[in-house]
Design a protein around this motif. Sequence first.
Motif, short mmCIF file in Angstrom:
data_model
loop_
_atom_site.label_atom_id
_atom_site.label_comp_id
_atom_site.label_asym_id
_atom_site.label_seq_id
_atom_site.Cartn_x
_atom_site.Cartn_y
_atom_site.Cartn_z
N LEU A 89 44.46 31.98 57.67
CA LEU A 89 43.97 30.98 56.72
C LEU A 89 45.13 30.03 56.43
N THR A 90 44.96 28.76 56.75
CA THR A 90 46.07 27.82 56.62
C THR A 90 45.65 26.59 55.84
N CYS A 91 46.65 25.90 55.29
CA CYS A 91 46.42 24.59 54.69
C CYS A 91 46.57 23.53 55.77
N ARG A 92 46.04 22.37 55.51
CA ARG A 92 46.04 21.33 56.54
C ARG A 92 47.46 20.93 56.95
N GLY A 93 48.44 21.07 56.07
CA GLY A 93 49.80 20.66 56.38
C GLY A 93 50.63 21.72 57.06
#
Length: 243
Positions: A89-93
């Motif tokens: 699960l990652t953030c866009r950055g």
Amino acid sequence: MFFVFLFRMKLPFILLVDDEQHIADVVIYMLKEHGFNVAHAANGDAGLQCFKDIQPTLVLLDLNLPGLPGLELFGEIKKIRPETPVIMLTCRGEEADRVLGLEMGADDYISKPFSARELVARVKGVLRRARITQAAATLLKYGPLECDVSAVVIRCSGQPVLLTHFEFEVMKTLLKSPGRAFSRDALIRAVYEEGHPVNDRAIDACIKRIRRKFMAIRSELDPIATLYGIGYKLNPALENDPS
């Protein structure tokens, strides 16, 4: 600290490691609605302990965690049970971390914010691919030990060992992770259904019976090493025994 929801060993067990409680609440609800068991850990250290304790079917792993960082936790997971699928699960950055995670062997990733429907679809897709892969890997070998999972038989130096159902399940569990030390509680979780009346003494007695049966074939062969204060693992001395 980690929390387990709707514990039934027969259903797929998902470990969610994410420190954002509002996201975790939604994910837990949606996964339970689709028939999954869920354990939740809010930091990397708790996530690692939970992974060791429950042996989940799949891990949903946030990369930006307090405590043990997400990528380090991923590395530990793959050391302990490399066959366990992991969705990051990652953030866009976090593109660089995402790419590194995929290069390290992550099965998929999903960027925040995500829809619950998309997450469930990704989980089902990864589990489906994992089942196909695992179905092909039905023969487990370790030194003179060989477990034919599909035929439900274990051989020692080519000779079948007559084991009960639970003795077979204990040996299969150990053979799937030959370098791992299992606590008695971890073996109980892996082998017995919820509600089955079993305790530490039952596991110890099962191990003794297994040893007797293997040593009846080869008197010098003890397939299981006792780790005092910890539990059991496959005997490392067998790894280089070709017979």
